[in-house]
Enzyme design. Structure first.
Site, short mmCIF file in Angstrom:
data_model
loop_
_atom_site.label_atom_id
_atom_site.label_comp_id
_atom_site.label_asym_id
_atom_site.label_seq_id
_atom_site.Cartn_x
_atom_site.Cartn_y
_atom_site.Cartn_z
N ARG A 33 2.65 -6.43 9.55
CA ARG A 33 1.89 -5.34 10.18
C ARG A 33 2.38 -5.06 11.60
NH1 ARG A 33 -3.92 -7.17 7.58
NH2 ARG A 33 -3.89 -5.77 5.78
N ASN A 80 -1.72 0.03 7.10
CA ASN A 80 -1.17 -1.25 7.56
C ASN A 80 -0.33 -1.96 6.49
OD1 ASN A 80 -3.24 -2.06 5.94
ND2 ASN A 80 -4.47 -3.00 7.56
N ARG A 138 -1.74 -14.06 4.22
CA ARG A 138 -2.45 -13.41 5.32
C ARG A 138 -1.71 -13.63 6.64
NH1 ARG A 138 -6.99 -10.35 4.28
NH2 ARG A 138 -7.84 -10.90 6.31
N LYS A 171 0.84 -1.20 0.00
CA LYS A 171 0.00 0.00 0.00
C LYS A 171 0.88 1.26 0.00
CE LYS A 171 -3.77 -2.35 2.49
NZ LYS A 171 -4.75 -2.27 3.60
N GLU A 195 -9.84 -9.97 -7.55
CA GLU A 195 -8.76 -8.98 -7.40
C GLU A 195 -7.65 -9.17 -8.43
OE1 GLU A 195 -7.68 -9.26 -3.26
OE2 GLU A 195 -9.58 -8.37 -2.61
N THR A 198 -5.31 -7.19 10.81
CA THR A 198 -5.58 -5.86 10.25
C THR A 198 -5.07 -4.75 11.18
OG1 THR A 198 -7.63 -6.84 9.42
CG2 THR A 198 -7.40 -4.45 9.23
N PHE A 245 -15.22 3.47 7.41
CA PHE A 245 -13.85 3.86 7.03
C PHE A 245 -13.64 3.88 5.52
CE2 PHE A 245 -13.85 -0.72 8.12
CZ PHE A 245 -13.40 -1.28 6.92
N TYR A 258 -12.08 -1.89 -3.45
CA TYR A 258 -12.54 -2.18 -2.09
C TYR A 258 -14.07 -2.06 -1.97
CZ TYR A 258 -8.07 -2.58 0.50
OH TYR A 258 -6.87 -3.02 1.02
N HIS A 278 -1.85 -5.48 1.61
CA HIS A 278 -3.16 -6.11 1.39
C HIS A 278 -2.94 -7.55 0.93
CE1 HIS A 278 -7.11 -7.02 -0.35
NE2 HIS A 278 -6.42 -7.54 -1.35
P1 ATP Z 1 -6.84 -5.95 3.36
O1 ATP Z 1 -8.20 -6.23 2.74
O2 ATP Z 1 -6.29 -4.59 3.01
O3 ATP Z 1 -5.88 -7.06 3.08
P2 ATP Z 1 -7.80 -6.93 5.86
O4 ATP Z 1 -8.44 -8.01 5.05
O5 ATP Z 1 -6.91 -7.32 6.99
O6 ATP Z 1 -7.00 -5.94 4.95
P3 ATP Z 1 -10.35 -5.57 5.84
O7 ATP Z 1 -11.36 -5.78 6.91
O8 ATP Z 1 -10.57 -6.22 4.52
O9 ATP Z 1 -8.93 -5.97 6.45
O10 ATP Z 1 -10.19 -4.01 5.63
C1 ATP Z 1 -9.60 -3.48 4.46
C2 ATP Z 1 -8.69 -2.35 4.84
O11 ATP Z 1 -9.49 -1.28 5.34
C3 ATP Z 1 -7.71 -2.65 5.99
O12 ATP Z 1 -6.54 -3.30 5.59
C4 ATP Z 1 -7.42 -1.25 6.48
O13 ATP Z 1 -6.49 -0.58 5.62
C5 ATP Z 1 -8.78 -0.60 6.38
N1 ATP Z 1 -9.56 -0.74 7.63
C6 ATP Z 1 -10.15 -1.87 8.11
N2 ATP Z 1 -10.78 -1.64 9.27
C7 ATP Z 1 -10.60 -0.33 9.53
C8 ATP Z 1 -11.02 0.54 10.59
N3 ATP Z 1 -11.77 0.11 11.60
N4 ATP Z 1 -10.62 1.84 10.53
C9 ATP Z 1 -9.89 2.31 9.49
N5 ATP Z 1 -9.47 1.54 8.46
C10 ATP Z 1 -9.81 0.24 8.48
MG MG Z 2 -9.61 -7.59 3.32
#
Ligand code: ATP
Ligand code: MG
Length: 143
Positions: free
Chosen positions: A102, A112, A85, A9, A126, A91, A57, A49, A115
């Site tokens: 992370r 973080n 993962r 990212k 994706e 996350t 968010f 997304y 992705h």
């Molecule tokens: P990613 O999809 O980026 O791999 P993830 O699967 O661990 O991450 P998701 O729940 O899919 O987490 O959320 C997508 C992204 O949105 C997170 O990686 C983070 O950048 C952001 N995000 C998730 N939860 C929050 C939150 N509560 N506040 C702010 N940003 C968030």
């Molecule tokens: Mg995700």
């Protein structure tokens, strides 16, 4: 062999962590089979997304994802989705296990670093979002 999509990212590219992220994947016996650096527009980040479009968010996340260059990769290997993962960590960096990307580098739950696709279905969506078949250097394409 499973394929997954991973993104370094904008916070990761800013912090010079492209090599570090790819090194960790390669060190876990995963193979990078496609790679590019791109600046997502706000609407491209929103489409990527879109599963999160109703989350509070979403606007902030898509601003962040379009704030600088991303390195987008397709990673292949046995159980690639869950392996990536695991290497990424939770996350929220406060909840991420020791030794994960992370835990080591993320500044907060949004910024973080990395992705990774979370299922076969999302990996397929994706990968196709960013790459066409000719850009995937997988084994089948060399037969
Ligand atoms: P990613 O999809 O980026 O791999 P993830 O699967 O661990 O991450 P998701 O729940 O899919 O987490 O959320 C997508 C992204 O949105 C997170 O990686 C983070 O950048 C952001 N995000 C998730 N939860 C929050 C939150 N509560 N506040 C702010 N940003 C968030
Ligand atoms: Mg995700």
């Amino acid at each position: 062999m499973e394929k997954t999509l991973s993104i370094v990212k904008p916070d990761g590219t800013t912090k010079n962590l492209i090599g570090e992220v790819l090194r960790r994947f390669e060190g876990a016996n995963l193979r990078v089979i496609a790679l590019k650096m791109i600046n997502l527009s706000k609407s491209e980040a929103e489409a990527f997304y879109s599963v999160h479009k109703d989350k509070p968010f979403f606007s902030s996340l898509t601003d962040f994802m379009s704030s600088g260059p991303c390195v987008v990769t397709v990673v292949e290997g046995e159980s690639a989705i869950s392996k990536v993962r695991e290497i990424m960590g939770a996350t929220n960096p406060d909840e991420a296990a020791e030794g994960t990307i992370r835990k080591d580098y993320a500044s907060d739950i949004e910024r973080n670093i990395v992705h990774g696709s979370d299922s076969l279905e999302s990996a397929s969506f994706e990968i196709n979002y960013f790459f066409n078949a000719l850009e995937l250097n997988d084994r089948n394409s060399r037969d």
